[in-house]
Design a protein around this motif. Structure first.
Motif, PDB file in Angstrom:
ATOM      1  N   PHE A   1      28.193  16.140  33.730  1.00  0.00           N
ATOM      2  CA  PHE A   1      28.581  17.543  34.603  1.00  0.00           C
ATOM      3  C   PHE A   1      30.053  17.860  34.346  1.00  0.00           C
ATOM      4  O   PHE A   1      29.986  19.439  34.491  1.00  0.00           O
ATOM      5  N   ARG A   2      30.802  17.060  34.119  1.00  0.00           N
ATOM      6  CA  ARG A   2      32.240  16.637  34.054  1.00  0.00           C
ATOM      7  C   ARG A   2      32.674  18.026  33.351  1.00  0.00           C
ATOM      8  O   ARG A   2      33.203  19.910  33.065  1.00  0.00           O
ATOM      9  N   THR A   3      32.789  18.082  32.030  1.00  0.00           N
ATOM     10  CA  THR A   3      32.481  18.151  31.064  1.00  0.00           C
ATOM     11  C   THR A   3      32.065  19.941  30.928  1.00  0.00           C
ATOM     12  O   THR A   3      32.602  21.014  30.214  1.00  0.00           O
ATOM     13  N   ARG A   4      30.905  19.871  31.565  1.00  0.00           N
ATOM     14  CA  ARG A   4      30.300  21.168  31.870  1.00  0.00           C
ATOM     15  C   ARG A   4      30.710  22.350  32.105  1.00  0.00           C
ATOM     16  O   ARG A   4      30.482  23.445  31.946  1.00  0.00           O
ATOM     17  N   ILE A   5      31.105  21.605  33.399  1.00  0.00           N
ATOM     18  CA  ILE A   5      31.599  22.695  34.201  1.00  0.00           C
ATOM     19  C   ILE A   5      33.078  22.919  34.101  1.00  0.00           C
ATOM     20  O   ILE A   5      33.590  23.906  34.376  1.00  0.00           O
ATOM     21  N   PHE A   6      34.052  21.962  33.550  1.00  0.00           N
ATOM     22  CA  PHE A   6      34.777  22.585  33.200  1.00  0.00           C
ATOM     23  C   PHE A   6      34.952  23.289  31.833  1.00  0.00           C
ATOM     24  O   PHE A   6      36.208  24.788  31.779  1.00  0.00           O
ATOM     25  N   SER A   7      33.998  23.076  31.065  1.00  0.00           N
ATOM     26  CA  SER A   7      33.831  23.977  30.066  1.00  0.00           C
ATOM     27  C   SER A   7      34.079  25.441  30.243  1.00  0.00           C
ATOM     28  O   SER A   7      34.042  26.774  29.779  1.00  0.00           O
ATOM     29  N   ASN A   8      32.758  25.737  31.240  1.00  0.00           N
ATOM     30  CA  ASN A   8      32.954  27.070  31.956  1.00  0.00           C
ATOM     31  C   ASN A   8      34.005  27.677  33.283  1.00  0.00           C
ATOM     32  O   ASN A   8      33.446  28.471  33.972  1.00  0.00           O
ATOM     33  N   SER A   9      34.614  26.357  33.324  1.00  0.00           N
ATOM     34  CA  SER A   9      35.247  26.627  34.843  1.00  0.00           C
ATOM     35  C   SER A   9      35.809  28.471  34.835  1.00  0.00           C
ATOM     36  O   SER A   9      36.654  28.545  36.424  1.00  0.00           O
ATOM     37  N   LEU A  10      36.115  29.095  34.402  1.00  0.00           N
ATOM     38  CA  LEU A  10      36.934  29.908  33.748  1.00  0.00           C
ATOM     39  C   LEU A  10      36.230  30.910  35.202  1.00  0.00           C
ATOM     40  O   LEU A  10      36.583  32.209  35.762  1.00  0.00           O
ATOM     41  N   ALA A  11      35.388  31.605  34.341  1.00  0.00           N
ATOM     42  CA  ALA A  11      33.879  32.251  33.993  1.00  0.00           C
ATOM     43  C   ALA A  11      33.751  31.927  35.586  1.00  0.00           C
ATOM     44  O   ALA A  11      33.428  32.942  36.271  1.00  0.00           O
ATOM     45  N   LEU A  12      33.065  30.216  36.134  1.00  0.00           N
ATOM     46  CA  LEU A  12      32.227  30.096  37.154  1.00  0.00           C
ATOM     47  C   LEU A  12      33.748  30.589  38.945  1.00  0.00           C
ATOM     48  O   LEU A  12      33.482  31.174  39.809  1.00  0.00           O
ATOM     49  N   VAL A  13      35.056  30.761  38.215  1.00  0.00           N
ATOM     50  CA  VAL A  13      36.204  30.931  39.411  1.00  0.00           C
ATOM     51  C   VAL A  13      35.980  32.219  39.390  1.00  0.00           C
ATOM     52  O   VAL A  13      35.685  32.740  39.994  1.00  0.00           O
ATOM     53  N   MET A  14      36.275  33.603  38.832  1.00  0.00           N
ATOM     54  CA  MET A  14      35.931  34.247  38.155  1.00  0.00           C
ATOM     55  C   MET A  14      34.594  35.027  38.560  1.00  0.00           C
ATOM     56  O   MET A  14      34.934  36.549  39.918  1.00  0.00           O
ATOM     57  N   GLY A  15      33.775  34.135  38.840  1.00  0.00           N
ATOM     58  CA  GLY A  15      32.279  35.193  39.191  1.00  0.00           C
ATOM     59  C   GLY A  15      32.209  34.503  40.275  1.00  0.00           C
ATOM     60  O   GLY A  15      31.725  35.615  41.982  1.00  0.00           O
ATOM     61  N   GLY A  16      32.782  33.433  41.121  1.00  0.00           N
ATOM     62  CA  GLY A  16      32.894  33.367  42.784  1.00  0.00           C
ATOM     63  C   GLY A  16      33.428  33.981  43.276  1.00  0.00           C
ATOM     64  O   GLY A  16      33.166  34.821  44.155  1.00  0.00           O
ATOM     65  N   ILE A  17      34.773  35.015  42.924  1.00  0.00           N
ATOM     66  CA  ILE A  17      35.720  35.448  43.803  1.00  0.00           C
ATOM     67  C   ILE A  17      34.351  36.992  43.558  1.00  0.00           C
ATOM     68  O   ILE A  17      34.662  37.406  44.192  1.00  0.00           O
ATOM     69  N   PHE A  18      34.057  37.178  42.117  1.00  0.00           N
ATOM     70  CA  PHE A  18      33.761  38.051  42.688  1.00  0.00           C
ATOM     71  C   PHE A  18      32.159  38.664  43.581  1.00  0.00           C
ATOM     72  O   PHE A  18      32.347  39.663  44.210  1.00  0.00           O
ATOM     73  N   VAL A  19      31.779  37.500  43.210  1.00  0.00           N
ATOM     74  CA  VAL A  19      30.692  37.863  44.232  1.00  0.00           C
ATOM     75  C   VAL A  19      30.545  37.705  46.001  1.00  0.00           C
ATOM     76  O   VAL A  19      30.392  38.461  46.736  1.00  0.00           O
ATOM     77  N   GLY A  20      32.505  36.913  46.164  1.00  0.00           N
ATOM     78  CA  GLY A  20      32.594  36.553  47.014  1.00  0.00           C
ATOM     79  C   GLY A  20      33.191  37.962  47.665  1.00  0.00           C
ATOM     80  O   GLY A  20      33.020  38.356  48.975  1.00  0.00           O
ATOM     81  N   SER A  21      34.499  38.625  46.843  1.00  0.00           N
ATOM     82  CA  SER A  21      34.633  40.229  47.033  1.00  0.00           C
ATOM     83  C   SER A  21      33.459  40.623  47.408  1.00  0.00           C
ATOM     84  O   SER A  21      33.666  41.930  48.399  1.00  0.00           O
ATOM     85  N   TRP A  22      32.558  40.615  46.563  1.00  0.00           N
ATOM     86  CA  TRP A  22      31.203  41.630  46.450  1.00  0.00           C
ATOM     87  C   TRP A  22      30.657  41.966  48.141  1.00  0.00           C
ATOM     88  O   TRP A  22      30.228  42.768  49.199  1.00  0.00           O
ATOM     89  N   LEU A  23      30.657  40.443  48.956  1.00  0.00           N
ATOM     90  CA  LEU A  23      30.052  40.161  49.934  1.00  0.00           C
ATOM     91  C   LEU A  23      31.281  40.905  51.178  1.00  0.00           C
ATOM     92  O   LEU A  23      30.084  41.555  51.620  1.00  0.00           O
ATOM     93  N   VAL A  24      32.008  39.835  50.930  1.00  0.00           N
ATOM     94  CA  VAL A  24      33.277  40.765  51.699  1.00  0.00           C
ATOM     95  C   VAL A  24      33.515  42.580  52.400  1.00  0.00           C
ATOM     96  O   VAL A  24      33.432  43.127  53.154  1.00  0.00           O
ATOM     97  N   GLN A  25      33.457  43.012  50.614  1.00  0.00           N
ATOM     98  CA  GLN A  25      32.950  44.221  50.604  1.00  0.00           C
ATOM     99  C   GLN A  25      31.878  44.975  52.006  1.00  0.00           C
ATOM    100  O   GLN A  25      31.998  45.803  52.275  1.00  0.00           O
TER     101      GLN A  25
END
Lengths: 140, 225
Positions: free
Chosen positions: B123-147
């Protein structure tokens, strides 16, 4: 510095900033709904006891100005003449940023923050659905 | 040879400063604009700290953030599978998809200096392999919720100032105000990415890694300085 540790801190910092913004958004939701409700209730208590002068002291400056505009007479005299329906029981109070709305059993009152105190901008208000409330007392 | 860290981190330092100055500028200009509206409505002006912790400031910041992070999320994610012939932002058509472990230097193909989670497998390699999109997606969802939360609070405040009912957060999520704020930001971000993908096929910026070398043919895909 461990490069792995550095890497995991960046997303955490991003999440922290989002959380801070969320808290900033939420913190503005209810800055004092009970104080707003108390002010609205005091206004109606003062009117019911015939103390229109005390009721006037709870109005925002713009609302007093509008009330005194036109014909002669002080705020207290004109407020007394309006014969607003008496209301006493607070049913709901909502505050967002520097504005609040208090619904009583026989009135809806709008307030604004003046310093750290709520002042009434409109009272004797009747709902008109999507349109602004029709208020017997309101600011300019 | 060891370089000065200000030189090796110049890009992030420059954008970090641009971000900070722009945010501070937005805070002061936003405060002035907010107080102009307060005075026009015969309401009291607010102070700097009261403004920067207000829902009005939070929604103005968050609505731009969410669209930026959505833009990067989609750009990172869609370019895994979609290509654009001639664009330096695209892979060659044969490289579409997530590619093999050998291509991506993960698990048994990791190099000695590869990140630990690239070597770890599971799972660590799977998460790290997608970490850029996961963090960008997380900040997107968080920012949209704040909005949505801050936007509702600011909208409700102006409704009350106009002697109208504030409504609920759920009603706000379906309101023209929320979707107008959202879509006006999305359209500009998508236009910017679309322009970059297409214009970089035919135009060049000498020395920029965002461009192909000046003499590279128009139909050459994935080349960069």
């Amino acid at each position: 510095m461990d490069p792995q540790a550095h890497r995991t801190r960046a997303p955490l910092a991003g999440a922290g900033v989002v959380l801070a913004l969320l808290l900033a958004g939420c913190s503005s939701l209810n800055p004092g709904t009970s104080d707003a409700a108390d002010t609205a209730a005091q206004f109606h208590t003062a009117l019911s006891s015939g103390d229109a002068q005390a009721a006037c002291s709870l109005l925002a400056p713009g609302t007093v100005e509008k009330l005194e505009d036109g014909s002669d007479g002080s705020c207290a005299q004109k407020l007394g003449q309006l014969q607003l329906d008496p209301a006493s029981a607070v049913q709901q109070s909502q505050a967002f940023g520097s504005n609040a709305q208090v619904q009583l059993d026989a009135d809806t009152v709008f307030l604004t923050l003046s310093g750290d105190r709520w002042k009434i901008t409109a009272a004797g208000c009747t709902s008109r659905g999507e349109k602004p409330y029709d208020c017997e007392v309101e600011g300019g | 040879m060891k370089h000065n860290p200000f030189l090796t981190n110049g890009l992030s330092i420059a954008f970090g400063l641009l971000f900070a100055f722009s945010l501070i500028g937005q805070a002061f200009s936003g405060l002035a604009y907010f107080n102009e509206q307060q005075m026009a409505s015969e309401l009291e002006p607010v102070g700097f700290w009261q403004y920067v912790t207000s829902s009005s400031f939070a929604v103005d910041v968050a609505e731009n953030w969410q669209s930026e992070f959505l833009q990067f999320l989609l750009f990172i994610w869609l370019t895994v599978w979609l290509v654009q012939k001639g664009s330096p932002e695209s892979k060659e058509i044969e490289k579409r998809g997530t590619q093999s472990d050998k291509d991506q230097l993960v698990r048994g193909f990791a190099q000695p200096d590869s990140p630990k989670w690239a070597k770890a497998g599971g799972f660590r390699t799977r998460i790290f392999s997608n970490s850029l999109a996961l963090v960008m997606g997380g900040i997107f969802v968080g920012s949209w919720l704040v909005q949505s939360v801050a936007g509702f609070s600011a909208f409700a405040e102006s409704q009350l100032a106009n002697l109208q009912d504030p409504g609920t957060w759920g009603e706000y999520l379906g309101s023209p105000e929320f979707w107008n704020r959202t879509l006006q930001n999305w359209q500009s971000e998508f236009l910017a990415v679309w322009s970059m993908v297409i214009l970089s096929v035919y135009l060049r910026q000498r020395g920029s890694p965002e461009s192909k070398p000046v003499g590279e043919p128009h139909d050459s895909t994935g080349a960069s300085n």
